[in-house]
Write a protein that holds these residues in place. Structure first.
Motif, PDB file in Angstrom:
ATOM      1  N   PRO A 307      -3.553 -42.382   1.589  1.00  0.00           N
ATOM      2  CA  PRO A 307      -2.125 -42.237   1.963  1.00  0.00           C
ATOM      3  C   PRO A 307      -1.406 -40.945   1.274  1.00  0.00           C
ATOM      4  CG  PRO A 307      -2.861 -44.530   1.391  1.00  0.00           C
ATOM      5  CD  PRO A 307      -3.870 -43.578   0.974  1.00  0.00           C
ATOM      6  N   ASP A 308      -0.507 -40.626   2.278  1.00  0.00           N
ATOM      7  CA  ASP A 308       0.498 -39.543   1.705  1.00  0.00           C
ATOM      8  C   ASP A 308       1.136 -39.916   0.412  1.00  0.00           C
ATOM      9  OD1 ASP A 308      -0.380 -38.172   3.728  1.00  0.00           O
ATOM     10  OD2 ASP A 308       1.433 -37.900   4.772  1.00  0.00           O
ATOM     11  N   ALA A 309       1.652 -41.029   0.302  1.00  0.00           N
ATOM     12  CA  ALA A 309       2.205 -41.573  -0.806  1.00  0.00           C
ATOM     13  C   ALA A 309       1.525 -41.271  -2.025  1.00  0.00           C
ATOM     14  CB  ALA A 309       2.875 -42.954  -0.697  1.00  0.00           C
ATOM     15  N   GLN A 310       0.229 -41.893  -1.938  1.00  0.00           N
ATOM     16  CA  GLN A 310      -0.596 -41.724  -3.131  1.00  0.00           C
ATOM     17  C   GLN A 310      -1.119 -40.446  -3.294  1.00  0.00           C
ATOM     18  OE1 GLN A 310      -4.141 -44.204  -2.495  1.00  0.00           O
ATOM     19  NE2 GLN A 310      -5.141 -43.172  -4.404  1.00  0.00           N
ATOM     20  N   ALA A 311      -1.233 -39.582  -2.439  1.00  0.00           N
ATOM     21  CA  ALA A 311      -1.472 -38.076  -2.535  1.00  0.00           C
ATOM     22  C   ALA A 311      -0.384 -37.473  -3.402  1.00  0.00           C
ATOM     23  CB  ALA A 311      -1.750 -37.620  -1.233  1.00  0.00           C
ATOM     24  N   LEU A 312       0.942 -37.854  -2.898  1.00  0.00           N
ATOM     25  CA  LEU A 312       1.969 -37.118  -3.722  1.00  0.00           C
ATOM     26  C   LEU A 312       2.071 -37.243  -5.137  1.00  0.00           C
ATOM     27  CD1 LEU A 312       4.390 -37.287  -0.431  1.00  0.00           C
ATOM     28  CD2 LEU A 312       3.744 -35.214  -1.653  1.00  0.00           C
ATOM     29  N   ALA A 313       1.752 -38.543  -5.054  1.00  0.00           N
ATOM     30  CA  ALA A 313       1.817 -39.235  -6.778  1.00  0.00           C
ATOM     31  C   ALA A 313       0.858 -38.520  -7.516  1.00  0.00           C
ATOM     32  CB  ALA A 313       1.500 -40.781  -6.593  1.00  0.00           C
ATOM     33  N   LEU A 314      -0.580 -38.344  -6.982  1.00  0.00           N
ATOM     34  CA  LEU A 314      -1.533 -37.750  -7.614  1.00  0.00           C
ATOM     35  C   LEU A 314      -1.103 -36.442  -8.006  1.00  0.00           C
ATOM     36  CD1 LEU A 314      -4.588 -38.973  -5.732  1.00  0.00           C
ATOM     37  CD2 LEU A 314      -4.021 -39.329  -8.026  1.00  0.00           C
ATOM     38  N   ILE A 315      -0.462 -35.622  -7.259  1.00  0.00           N
ATOM     39  CA  ILE A 315       0.053 -34.217  -7.334  1.00  0.00           C
ATOM     40  C   ILE A 315       0.896 -34.249  -8.500  1.00  0.00           C
ATOM     41  CG2 ILE A 315       1.234 -32.224  -6.502  1.00  0.00           C
ATOM     42  CD1 ILE A 315      -1.698 -32.157  -5.502  1.00  0.00           C
ATOM     43  N   ALA A 316       2.086 -34.940  -8.552  1.00  0.00           N
ATOM     44  CA  ALA A 316       3.028 -35.193  -9.674  1.00  0.00           C
ATOM     45  C   ALA A 316       2.338 -35.440 -10.854  1.00  0.00           C
ATOM     46  CB  ALA A 316       3.918 -36.407  -9.061  1.00  0.00           C
ATOM     47  N   GLN A 317       1.076 -36.363 -10.757  1.00  0.00           N
ATOM     48  CA  GLN A 317       0.421 -36.576 -11.994  1.00  0.00           C
ATOM     49  C   GLN A 317      -0.187 -35.323 -12.791  1.00  0.00           C
ATOM     50  OE1 GLN A 317      -1.797 -40.144 -12.011  1.00  0.00           O
ATOM     51  NE2 GLN A 317      -0.452 -40.624 -10.361  1.00  0.00           N
ATOM     52  N   LEU A 318      -0.905 -34.661 -11.739  1.00  0.00           N
ATOM     53  CA  LEU A 318      -1.403 -33.134 -12.162  1.00  0.00           C
ATOM     54  C   LEU A 318      -0.556 -32.060 -12.635  1.00  0.00           C
ATOM     55  CD1 LEU A 318      -4.261 -32.128 -11.762  1.00  0.00           C
ATOM     56  CD2 LEU A 318      -3.757 -31.263  -9.582  1.00  0.00           C
ATOM     57  N   GLU A 319       0.734 -32.111 -11.806  1.00  0.00           N
ATOM     58  CA  GLU A 319       1.704 -31.136 -12.387  1.00  0.00           C
ATOM     59  C   GLU A 319       2.017 -31.403 -13.907  1.00  0.00           C
ATOM     60  OE1 GLU A 319       3.837 -30.031  -8.113  1.00  0.00           O
ATOM     61  OE2 GLU A 319       4.689 -31.519  -9.219  1.00  0.00           O
TER      62      GLU A 319
END
Length: 345
Positions: A307-319
């Motif tokens: 899901p997009d919400a999970q994908a965005l959370a992963l990118i925030a963690q990666l950043e």
């Protein structure tokens, strides 16, 4: 350069390609039977539970060297998950289609797609060294839509007349599955088009079949007068072993700029740890993380969607964990859009 570590040696002699063989011989020796694949990994007893009970319409193909990077006895290995036909592929999913990115609507000639300003994509071949179960072109009509079948004439004529196109993208299938002389025939014709400024090659072969990066291929690349960008496709750090690192070094020495695009896949790389390790492994090999794609909604692949919400959370963690240049852009392809669209909250 930080060397990529080998994963294990349990099936080294059985699954490794062996030395002194041509890339084509190694490719022809790929695994095409999913039960043989499971046997090599010690998972034959789980075959009935793991495999699709019916024809998915999409054959299995996995180079043995790629199998050798999988973890023995692990039914959830992230590399195995990408290539093993699962029962979920047989389920019809709403909003999934056989042409999820609008390829056929962008067709301007046999095997030639013109979606975005300044760029045209050439379907060089329908062949791939590996059949990824999430492939967005798993239903593409390659038999009728491969530019090489017409000796490139229709594609070259269109490009010659299209002065607004300054970059050609070779795709497929996988363009590097073509014989090098065939590729050279194409690039000689492209080099004669004065308004072309770059050649981009989208390929998974240096990752899954690094033997493809042989002397003949490197010689061909060095004869191309256009700047060359190669967009590789690795989804998990375990795909990148020392043989891949060495192949990428040879490509860089030949003057090729290397980028990577991944697909965000449930059960493969849907964690910050997996994405961070992939980015670190890529940059250690001189490959810049470029795109992280949300799944193209092709029938048969819905079980991979994140899901997009999970994908965005992963990118925030990666950043928060890695340098900015190691964070790929999270994008999705939308049919008819003017380019890849950033996924935003």
């Amino acid at each position: 350069m930080i060397p990529a570590r080998p994963l294990f040696s349990h099936i080294g002699q059985t699954a490794s390609p062996g030395s002194g063989r041509s890339w084509l011989a190694i490719w022809r020796d790929s695994i095409t039977d999913p039960r043989e694949l499971l046997h090599l990994l010690g998972l034959e007893g789980q075959a009935d539970a793991l495999l699709a009970d019916g024809d998915t319409g999409f054959r299995v193909r996995v180079p043995r060297g790629f199998v050798a990077r999988m973890q023995w006895g692990d039914a959830r290995d992230p590399l195995l998950t990408q290539v093993l036909p699962a029962a979920a592929e047989l389920l019809e999913a709403p909003h999934y289609s056989s042409d999820p990115v609008g390829d056929m609507d962008a067709r301007v000639g046999t095997g030639l797609l013109h979606k975005y300003a300044g760029r045209a994509l050439l379907i060089a071949t329908g062949s791939c060294a590996i059949h990824c179960r999430y492939c967005f072109r798993r239903h593409f009509p390659y038999a009728e839509e491969t530019a090489a079948s017409g000796q490139w004439r229709e594609a070259i004529d269109y490009l010659r007349k299209s002065a607004d196109v300054d970059e050609v993208i070779l795709s497929g299938g996988d363009p590097l599955s073509l014989a090098t002389p065939k590729l050279a025939e194409l690039t000689r014709a492209l080099a004669e088009i004065p308004h072309l400024r770059r050649l981009r090659i989208h390929t998974r072969l240096p990752i899954v079949l690094p033997e493809r990066v042989d002397g003949e291929l490197l010689d061909w690349l060095q004869t191309i007068p256009l700047p060359k960008v190669m967009v590789l496709h690795a989804n998990h750090a375990n795909e990148i072993d020392e043989t891949v690192a060495e192949a990428c070094q040879r490509l860089r020495d030949a003057g090729v700029s290397l980028l990577n695009q991944s697909v965000l896949l449930r059960g493969v790389n849907d964690s910050a740890d997996a994405l961070a390790e992939l980015s670190e492994r890529l940059i250690a090999c001189g490959i810049l993380p470029y795109y992280l794609h949300q799944l193209d909604r092709v029938q048969g692949a819905a079980h991979f969607e994140v899901p997009d919400a999970q994908a965005l959370a992963l990118i925030a963690q990666l950043e928060a964990r890695v340098a900015g240049y190691l964070v790929p852009r999270l994008v999705r392809e939308v049919p008819g859009a003017s380019g890849k669209r950033a996924v935003r909250s």
